[in-house]
Every structure is written in structure tokens, then in C-alpha cells.
Scaffold this motif. Structure first.
Motif, PDB file in Angstrom:
ATOM      1  N   VAL A   1       0.843  -1.205   0.000  1.00  0.00           N
ATOM      2  CA  VAL A   1       0.000   0.000   0.000  1.00  0.00           C
ATOM      3  C   VAL A   1       0.875   1.251   0.000  1.00  0.00           C
ATOM      4  O   VAL A   1       0.600   2.224  -0.708  1.00  0.00           O
ATOM      5  CB  VAL A   1      -0.951   0.006   1.214  1.00  0.00           C
ATOM      6  CG1 VAL A   1      -1.629   1.364   1.374  1.00  0.00           C
ATOM      7  CG2 VAL A   1      -2.009  -1.082   1.077  1.00  0.00           C
TER       8      VAL A   1
ATOM      9  N   VAL B   1      -7.983  -0.722   4.561  1.00  0.00           N
ATOM     10  CA  VAL B   1      -7.450  -1.896   3.877  1.00  0.00           C
ATOM     11  C   VAL B   1      -7.367  -3.022   4.895  1.00  0.00           C
ATOM     12  O   VAL B   1      -6.665  -2.894   5.902  1.00  0.00           O
ATOM     13  CB  VAL B   1      -6.059  -1.624   3.263  1.00  0.00           C
ATOM     14  CG1 VAL B   1      -5.551  -2.855   2.521  1.00  0.00           C
ATOM     15  CG2 VAL B   1      -6.106  -0.421   2.330  1.00  0.00           C
TER      16      VAL B   1
ATOM     17  N   LEU C   1      -3.490  -4.551  -5.970  1.00  0.00           N
ATOM     18  CA  LEU C   1      -4.045  -3.541  -5.068  1.00  0.00           C
ATOM     19  C   LEU C   1      -4.725  -2.417  -5.845  1.00  0.00           C
ATOM     20  O   LEU C   1      -5.790  -1.932  -5.451  1.00  0.00           O
ATOM     21  CB  LEU C   1      -2.952  -2.966  -4.171  1.00  0.00           C
ATOM     22  CG  LEU C   1      -2.551  -3.805  -2.955  1.00  0.00           C
ATOM     23  CD1 LEU C   1      -1.444  -3.112  -2.177  1.00  0.00           C
ATOM     24  CD2 LEU C   1      -3.741  -4.079  -2.041  1.00  0.00           C
TER      25      LEU C   1
ATOM     26  N   PHE D   1      -8.435  -1.165  -5.301  1.00  0.00           N
ATOM     27  CA  PHE D   1      -8.763   0.222  -5.007  1.00  0.00           C
ATOM     28  C   PHE D   1      -9.756   0.771  -6.030  1.00  0.00           C
ATOM     29  O   PHE D   1     -10.682   1.517  -5.672  1.00  0.00           O
ATOM     30  CB  PHE D   1      -7.479   1.080  -5.003  1.00  0.00           C
ATOM     31  CG  PHE D   1      -6.790   1.156  -3.660  1.00  0.00           C
ATOM     32  CD1 PHE D   1      -6.724   2.341  -2.970  1.00  0.00           C
ATOM     33  CD2 PHE D   1      -6.214   0.026  -3.094  1.00  0.00           C
ATOM     34  CE1 PHE D   1      -6.089   2.412  -1.738  1.00  0.00           C
ATOM     35  CE2 PHE D   1      -5.574   0.085  -1.860  1.00  0.00           C
ATOM     36  CZ  PHE D   1      -5.514   1.286  -1.181  1.00  0.00           C
TER      37      PHE D   1
END
Length: 203
Positions: free
Chosen positions: A93, A138, A193, A197
Motif C-alpha cells: 500500500v 485496507v 491492489l 482500489f
């Protein structure tokens, strides 16, 4: 259990039960105090049974005791639950090219519906806020978040997701088995990711 299973039709009966038992709560166990705070926040989140939570069913002092028990439980959990999986997701992240107002951090308390003040309802694996003001949670979801054999979400995880939505969070769930398939490849992790997102409407 009522909050976890989202049994909204029983909200009024639960309030009556709490009110009837409030006078004999001097020996209430720590875990039961935590469950009462969970029930209180659930009632507030969904504005059920008058939208006041357990205010009026419990005294202000009793509610403070419930909040304190929940805060203590979350603090204890924060020091115990770091895993290689969580740290790996957090590192990925941090590598994302996202503009943050508040940089993502591990083990963050959820903020309340005002979007600012922590309310002691949840302890988030990773949380931050984008420059657009979007609250991001997250969650590194290990196998205990999923039922067997169908793979559906456990009740506690469904409760977490509803509570996050009520607080205005955009949730990015990272299932452990999916993360393992990436085999530690940083580029594949970032791509995965970014997809998560985007699916959550953050990008």
C-alpha cells in the motif's frame, strides 16, 4: 450476536432486555461489556429503536465502562495481531502512487460518523485518507474471515464491513489466499491492489 447477524427486527426487544438487566451489571464480565458497546454502536449506526443506542437503557457511567472495556480490548489486540501477511500488504500500500491527506498507518481505530473522532468501534489493519477526503480501510483478511466450504464471509466480517460503510470508509479487502498467489512479486502486488482500489471506487 444480534449486531453481528444484523437482526434489526429484534432491536427493540434487545433494548428492553438490556434495560431490564441494567441494575444487576456490577459483575458483568469484560467481554460482555465489549459486546454491549458493539450493540450500542450497531444501534447508532443503523439508527434503530430510536437512534440513541443504549442511552437511556444504560446510565452514562455504564456506557463509559462499556467503551473503556472495548478500548482496552482493541489496544491489547493492536499489540498482538501483526502478521507477515499484514506487513506485506501494508508495504505494498505504501508503494502505491496515491496522493494521501493522511498517510496509511497500521492498527488504526475507526473514526465515527463525523469522519474525525475515533469511536472505538473497530481496529483497522490499515487506514488512511486520500487528498480527496476519502476514508480508506485496507483489511488483510486471513482464512478466519471466510466460511468453509463455501467461502462466504463470516458473520463478524460482515458486521465489520457494515460498520465501515456506516462510517464512510471505502473498504479494500485483501483475501490471504489471493495475496499468496502473487508469490511476493512486488509488481503483481501493486497491480492487484490498484484493481482492488478501483473496485472500491477510490481511484
Amino acid at each position: 450476536a444480534v449486531a453481528v447477524l444484523d437482526l434489526q427486527q429484534h432491536a427493540q426487544q434487545v433494548l428492553q432486555l438490556v434495560r431490564a438487566c441494567s441494575s444487576i451489571r456490577s459483575n458483568t464480565a469484560h467481554e460482555e461489556l465489549q459486546q454491549l458497546w458493539q450493540l450500542h454502536t450497531w444501534l447508532l449506526d443503523l439508527q434503530l429503536a430510536g437512534g440513541q443506542g443504549l442511552q437511556g437503557s444504560l446510565t452514562g457511567q455504564q456506557l463509559q465502562q462499556c467503551r473503556a472495556a472495548c478500548d482496552q480490548g482493541l489496544q491489547q489486540a493492536a499489540g498482538k495481531r501483526h502478521t507477515d501477511f499484514q506487513r506485506s500488504v501494508f508495504a505494498a500500500v505504501q508503494r502505491l502512487t496515491i496522493a494521501w491527506q493522511q498517510q496509511p498507518q497500521m492498527e488504526q481505530l475507526s473514526v465515527g460518523r463525523d469522519g474525525v473522532i475515533p469511536d472505538g468501534a473497530l481496529l483497522l489493519d490499515i487506514a488512511g485518507r486520500t487528498v480527496d477526503g476519502v476514508l480508506v480501510a485496507v483489511e488483510a483478511d486471513g482464512p478466519w474471515h471466510f466460511r468453509q466450504p463455501d467461502g462466504g464471509l463470516m458473520g463478524t466480517t460482515q458486521y465489520r464491513n457494515r460498520a465501515l460503510a456506516a462510517r464512510g470508509y471505502s473498504l479494500v479487502s485483501v483475501p490471504g489466499h489471493k495475496w499468496a498467489e502473487l508469490q511476493g512479486d512486488a509488481q503483481r502486488q501493486q497491480q492487484y491492489l490498484l484493481q482492488r482500489f478501483e473496485k472500491a471506487g477510490i481511484l
